[in-house]
Scaffold this motif. Sequence first.
Motif, PDB file in Angstrom:
ATOM      1  N   VAL A 174       2.184 -46.308   7.755  1.00 53.45           N
ATOM      2  CA  VAL A 174       1.338 -47.590   7.617  1.00 53.45           C
ATOM      3  C   VAL A 174       1.266 -47.725   5.961  1.00 53.45           C
ATOM      4  N   TYR A 175       0.759 -46.601   5.557  1.00 50.96           N
ATOM      5  CA  TYR A 175       0.593 -46.483   3.741  1.00 50.96           C
ATOM      6  C   TYR A 175       1.793 -47.074   2.921  1.00 50.96           C
ATOM      7  N   SER A 176       2.877 -46.272   3.276  1.00 48.90           N
ATOM      8  CA  SER A 176       4.079 -47.113   2.695  1.00 48.90           C
ATOM      9  C   SER A 176       4.399 -48.180   2.923  1.00 48.90           C
ATOM     10  N   GLY A 177       4.127 -48.878   4.177  1.00 43.29           N
ATOM     11  CA  GLY A 177       4.560 -50.369   4.273  1.00 43.29           C
ATOM     12  C   GLY A 177       3.464 -50.961   3.650  1.00 43.29           C
ATOM     13  N   VAL A 178       2.315 -50.776   3.492  1.00 43.61           N
ATOM     14  CA  VAL A 178       1.354 -51.845   2.831  1.00 43.61           C
ATOM     15  C   VAL A 178       1.310 -51.717   1.317  1.00 43.61           C
ATOM     16  N   VAL A 179       1.472 -50.652   0.810  1.00 41.34           N
ATOM     17  CA  VAL A 179       1.341 -50.279  -0.584  1.00 41.34           C
ATOM     18  C   VAL A 179       2.967 -50.338  -1.205  1.00 41.34           C
ATOM     19  N   GLY A 180       3.736 -49.984  -0.674  1.00 42.60           N
ATOM     20  CA  GLY A 180       5.170 -49.812  -1.220  1.00 42.60           C
ATOM     21  C   GLY A 180       5.527 -48.574  -1.768  1.00 42.60           C
ATOM     22  N   GLU A 181       4.844 -47.567  -1.505  1.00 39.73           N
ATOM     23  CA  GLU A 181       5.409 -46.527  -1.999  1.00 39.73           C
ATOM     24  C   GLU A 181       4.507 -45.296  -1.171  1.00 39.73           C
ATOM     25  N   THR A 182       4.866 -44.174  -1.356  1.00 41.88           N
ATOM     26  CA  THR A 182       4.203 -43.098  -0.607  1.00 41.88           C
ATOM     27  C   THR A 182       3.015 -42.545  -1.398  1.00 41.88           C
ATOM     28  N   VAL A 183       2.258 -41.916  -0.573  1.00 41.41           N
ATOM     29  CA  VAL A 183       0.851 -41.342  -1.059  1.00 41.41           C
ATOM     30  C   VAL A 183       1.133 -40.346  -2.331  1.00 41.41           C
ATOM     31  N   ALA A 184       2.409 -39.796  -2.107  1.00 38.84           N
ATOM     32  CA  ALA A 184       2.468 -38.841  -3.410  1.00 38.84           C
ATOM     33  C   ALA A 184       2.932 -39.562  -4.455  1.00 38.84           C
ATOM     34  N   ALA A 185       3.669 -40.582  -4.422  1.00 37.64           N
ATOM     35  CA  ALA A 185       4.104 -41.468  -5.305  1.00 37.64           C
ATOM     36  C   ALA A 185       2.788 -42.364  -6.036  1.00 37.64           C
ATOM     37  N   THR A 186       2.013 -42.612  -5.294  1.00 38.33           N
ATOM     38  CA  THR A 186       0.698 -43.288  -5.806  1.00 38.33           C
ATOM     39  C   THR A 186      -0.084 -42.212  -6.705  1.00 38.33           C
ATOM     40  N   VAL A 187      -0.341 -40.999  -6.093  1.00 39.05           N
ATOM     41  CA  VAL A 187      -1.053 -39.816  -6.893  1.00 39.05           C
ATOM     42  C   VAL A 187      -0.266 -39.498  -8.226  1.00 39.05           C
ATOM     43  N   ARG A 188       1.093 -39.424  -8.128  1.00 39.06           N
ATOM     44  CA  ARG A 188       1.830 -39.009  -9.390  1.00 39.06           C
ATOM     45  C   ARG A 188       1.676 -40.329 -10.560  1.00 39.06           C
ATOM     46  N   ARG A 189       1.813 -41.600  -9.864  1.00 40.83           N
ATOM     47  CA  ARG A 189       1.577 -42.516 -10.814  1.00 40.83           C
ATOM     48  C   ARG A 189       0.387 -42.656 -11.430  1.00 40.83           C
ATOM     49  N   VAL A 190      -0.663 -42.549 -10.548  1.00 42.04           N
ATOM     50  CA  VAL A 190      -2.351 -42.969 -11.461  1.00 42.04           C
ATOM     51  C   VAL A 190      -2.509 -41.628 -12.347  1.00 42.04           C
ATOM     52  N   ARG A 191      -2.060 -40.510 -12.020  1.00 37.56           N
ATOM     53  CA  ARG A 191      -2.283 -39.466 -13.045  1.00 37.56           C
ATOM     54  C   ARG A 191      -1.216 -39.713 -14.187  1.00 37.56           C
ATOM     55  N   LEU A 192      -0.270 -40.124 -14.100  1.00 33.72           N
ATOM     56  CA  LEU A 192       0.602 -40.356 -15.351  1.00 33.72           C
ATOM     57  C   LEU A 192       0.004 -41.628 -16.096  1.00 33.72           C
TER      58      LEU A 192
END
Length: 273
Positions: A48-66
């Motif tokens: 559900v998350y990947s379908g709505v956001v367009g990326e995995t949870v791990a990818a979101t965490v990594r991008r927000v940290r960077l």
Amino acid sequence: MDPGRNDDAYRARVARAVAAIVADPLAEHRLEDLARLAHFSPFHFHRVYSGVVGETVAATVRRVRLAQATFLLESGDQSVLDVALAVGYDSPQAFTRAFGEFTGQSPRAFRQHMADTPLAVSGIRIVEQPALRLQALRHRGPFATIPHTHRRLYLHAGSRTVTGHWGLSFDASEGPGGYRYYAGLASSEPWPADGEVEQLDVLGGLYAVHRLAGPYTRINAAVRALYARWLRASGYEPDERPMLEHYLSSAREVAPDQLRTDLMVPIREACTP
């Protein structure tokens, strides 16, 4: 149930998980905890998350940290190692590798580029931009999650022909209600009425245009330089139309250092005192 309302409910629930990541990017953010926050089964939540956001949870965490790392490198005097540790990387080598994939530059090169940006904003063109009619999706949340909004708008576009990809900033400050940013698409085809996507008509007029070469993480610093350095000595003053970002290439198709974006500041002749 109305499918549109169901989609809105899914997005609102997933938005709680995104907000939790943005609020504390260094937390562990276990999938089951985020699923519970969004009231989804852990078994289905990652899909559900990947379908709505367009990326995995791990990818979101990594991008927000960077994204947080870019702010620390630009605004502080911490060493690269200290910044790496501050955003959750135990190894400077791993941080440098991840940061390079995110921005197209090493942390040291990025910091130097940001320091030089006020001097590097040059080659400004004054153009008469025609009026725009865009299908637009308002961004809600911090700057770090703007790519989510662009991805969601592309999902709405489906198979329709897109003739231009834009960002619109109606004011500059970040905070609750402090700025309005929209992802926008120009399309030669009609879009049906949608409860989330709205049609925006942007008036034509004069714009000062700086072509930015490189990743989107450089946009904020370049815009600040345009307003703080170039505009004051230009003989122009800012107009009330939105500032535009015209994306000339796509991060899905080219490397970060090959991206090109026209940053367009609305201007008018300065009033004489």
